[in-house]
Design a protein around this motif. Structure first.
Motif, PDB file in Angstrom:
ATOM      1  N   LEU A  10       0.833  -1.200   0.000  1.00 23.71           N
ATOM      2  CA  LEU A  10       0.000   0.000   0.000  1.00 23.71           C
ATOM      3  C   LEU A  10       0.868   1.250   0.000  1.00 23.71           C
ATOM      4  CD1 LEU A  10      -2.592  -0.913   2.797  1.00 23.71           C
ATOM      5  CD2 LEU A  10      -2.892  -1.128   0.333  1.00 23.71           C
ATOM      6  N   ASP A  11       0.268   2.374  -0.345  1.00 23.02           N
ATOM      7  CA  ASP A  11       0.958   3.643  -0.168  1.00 23.02           C
ATOM      8  C   ASP A  11       1.315   3.760   1.305  1.00 23.02           C
ATOM      9  OD1 ASP A  11       0.746   4.624  -2.842  1.00 23.02           O
ATOM     10  OD2 ASP A  11      -1.374   5.008  -2.472  1.00 23.02           O
ATOM     11  N   GLY A  12       2.523   4.219   1.598  1.00 23.34           N
ATOM     12  CA  GLY A  12       2.960   4.358   2.983  1.00 23.34           C
ATOM     13  C   GLY A  12       3.552   3.085   3.563  1.00 23.34           C
ATOM     14  N   ALA A  13       3.688   2.032   2.768  1.00 26.64           N
ATOM     15  CA  ALA A  13       4.237   0.771   3.278  1.00 26.64           C
ATOM     16  C   ALA A  13       5.747   0.824   3.465  1.00 26.64           C
ATOM     17  CB  ALA A  13       3.874  -0.380   2.333  1.00 26.64           C
ATOM     18  N   GLY A  14       6.412   1.756   2.811  1.00 30.30           N
ATOM     19  CA  GLY A  14       7.870   1.840   2.900  1.00 30.30           C
ATOM     20  C   GLY A  14       8.575   1.189   1.725  1.00 30.30           C
ATOM     21  N   LYS A  15       7.899   1.094   0.608  1.00 30.67           N
ATOM     22  CA  LYS A  15       8.463   0.438  -0.580  1.00 30.67           C
ATOM     23  C   LYS A  15       9.763   1.097  -1.040  1.00 30.67           C
ATOM     24  CE  LYS A  15       4.650   1.200  -2.808  1.00 30.67           C
ATOM     25  NZ  LYS A  15       3.790   1.720  -1.739  1.00 30.67           N
ATOM     26  N   ASP A  16       9.735   2.404  -1.200  1.00 32.65           N
ATOM     27  CA  ASP A  16      10.926   3.094  -1.709  1.00 32.65           C
ATOM     28  C   ASP A  16      12.089   3.007  -0.724  1.00 32.65           C
ATOM     29  OD1 ASP A  16       9.773   3.758  -4.165  1.00 32.65           O
ATOM     30  OD2 ASP A  16       8.879   5.574  -3.359  1.00 32.65           O
ATOM     31  N   THR A  17      11.799   3.026   0.564  1.00 38.26           N
ATOM     32  CA  THR A  17      12.853   2.847   1.572  1.00 38.26           C
ATOM     33  C   THR A  17      13.500   1.483   1.414  1.00 38.26           C
ATOM     34  OG1 THR A  17      11.724   4.303   3.132  1.00 38.26           O
ATOM     35  CG2 THR A  17      13.302   2.727   4.066  1.00 38.26           C
ATOM     36  N   GLU A 150     -10.096   4.990   4.177  1.00 39.24           N
ATOM     37  CA  GLU A 150     -11.062   4.073   3.562  1.00 39.24           C
ATOM     38  C   GLU A 150     -10.431   3.288   2.420  1.00 39.24           C
ATOM     39  OE1 GLU A 150     -11.766   7.506   3.790  1.00 39.24           O
ATOM     40  OE2 GLU A 150     -12.849   7.314   5.670  1.00 39.24           O
ATOM     41  N   SER A 151      -9.722   3.988   1.528  1.00 40.93           N
ATOM     42  CA  SER A 151      -9.078   3.312   0.394  1.00 40.93           C
ATOM     43  C   SER A 151      -7.984   2.366   0.863  1.00 40.93           C
ATOM     44  CB  SER A 151      -8.485   4.341  -0.564  1.00 40.93           C
ATOM     45  OG  SER A 151      -9.500   5.037  -1.232  1.00 40.93           O
ATOM     46  N   LEU A 152      -7.212   2.784   1.858  1.00 41.03           N
ATOM     47  CA  LEU A 152      -6.147   1.920   2.368  1.00 41.03           C
ATOM     48  C   LEU A 152      -6.724   0.627   2.947  1.00 41.03           C
ATOM     49  CD1 LEU A 152      -3.920   4.679   3.970  1.00 41.03           C
ATOM     50  CD2 LEU A 152      -3.310   3.259   1.995  1.00 41.03           C
ATOM     51  N   ARG A 153      -7.817   0.745   3.692  1.00 39.16           N
ATOM     52  CA  ARG A 153      -8.453  -0.452   4.262  1.00 39.16           C
ATOM     53  C   ARG A 153      -9.008  -1.362   3.160  1.00 39.16           C
ATOM     54  NH1 ARG A 153     -11.374   2.839   9.130  1.00 39.16           N
ATOM     55  NH2 ARG A 153      -9.645   2.658  10.613  1.00 39.16           N
ATOM     56  N   GLU A 154      -9.705  -0.758   2.218  1.00 42.15           N
ATOM     57  CA  GLU A 154     -10.289  -1.531   1.116  1.00 42.15           C
ATOM     58  C   GLU A 154      -9.206  -2.226   0.291  1.00 42.15           C
ATOM     59  OE1 GLU A 154     -12.630  -0.693  -3.087  1.00 42.15           O
ATOM     60  OE2 GLU A 154     -12.739   0.822  -1.506  1.00 42.15           O
TER      61      GLU A 154
END
Length: 190
Positions: A10-17, A150-154
């Motif tokens: 998800l966005d904010g998961a830390g992928k780029d890190t 809401e989108s993050l949960r979905e």
């Protein structure tokens, strides 16, 4: 085939890190590393995807997903056959299909996962929506259409349909703990 690594979530998961940490590990080994963080700004598909992500509405939702797919396919075509690349790392890849309407997203995922390259080093960072939103709030960027609770949960729920053949890493841990888990799996497959 060269080493192919995917970091998704998800966005904010830390992928780029995590991509940065993995790339540094392989660069220290003297390997030639190419990183593709989608949507990419170096081509029209990536720019169009990002443009649509910063808007709202169903049309922009669909456009963002289609352009994202074209951007990722462009990266596959351009970099998987580049003899100068030893390690190819993608941040965001085929899981973008989860943003398509239910039903069609499953069909498209199966087709895309069959056609495009996959590997034993495909990671889904499974961050809780609350932690993802907390991390997003610290970024100095405009919010994209999916960057709300809401989108993050979905989308976290939707991701469960697609990550059955991925390495799922708990994403609320510290970046160092997550990185160690990813590095261990990558080194196993070298």
């Amino acid at each position: 085939m060269k080493k192919f690594i995917v970091i998704d979530g998800l966005d904010g998961a830390g992928k780029d890190t995590q991509v940065k940490l993995i790339a540094e590990m392989y660069e220290k080994q003297g390997r030639n590393v190419t990183v593709r963080s989608h949507p990419c700004s170096d081509n029209k598909y990536g720019r169009k995807s990002k443009e649509a992500l910063l808007k709202s509405g169903k049309l922009n939702h669909l456009l963002a997903t289609i352009y994202f797919g074209l951007d990722a396919i462009r990266s596959v075509v351009k970099y998987t056959h580049d003899d100068n690349v030893d390690v190819l790392i993608f941040s965001r890849y085929i899981l973008s299909v989860m943003y398509l309407p239910d039903g069609i997203n499953t069909i498209i995922y199966k087709i895309v996962a069959f056609i495009l390259p996959t590997s034993d080093c495909m990671f889904f960072i499974d961050v809780s929506p609350e932690e993802a939103l907390r991390r997003i709030s610290f970024r100095n960027e405009d919010r994209e259409m999916f960057e709300n609770i809401e989108s993050l949960r979905e989308n976290r729920l939707k991701s469960k349909k697609f990550t059955y053949n991925w390495n799922v890493i708990p994403g609320d841990d510290s970046p160092e703990v997550i990185s160690e888990k990813i590095k261990m799996k990558c080194l196993e497959t070298d």
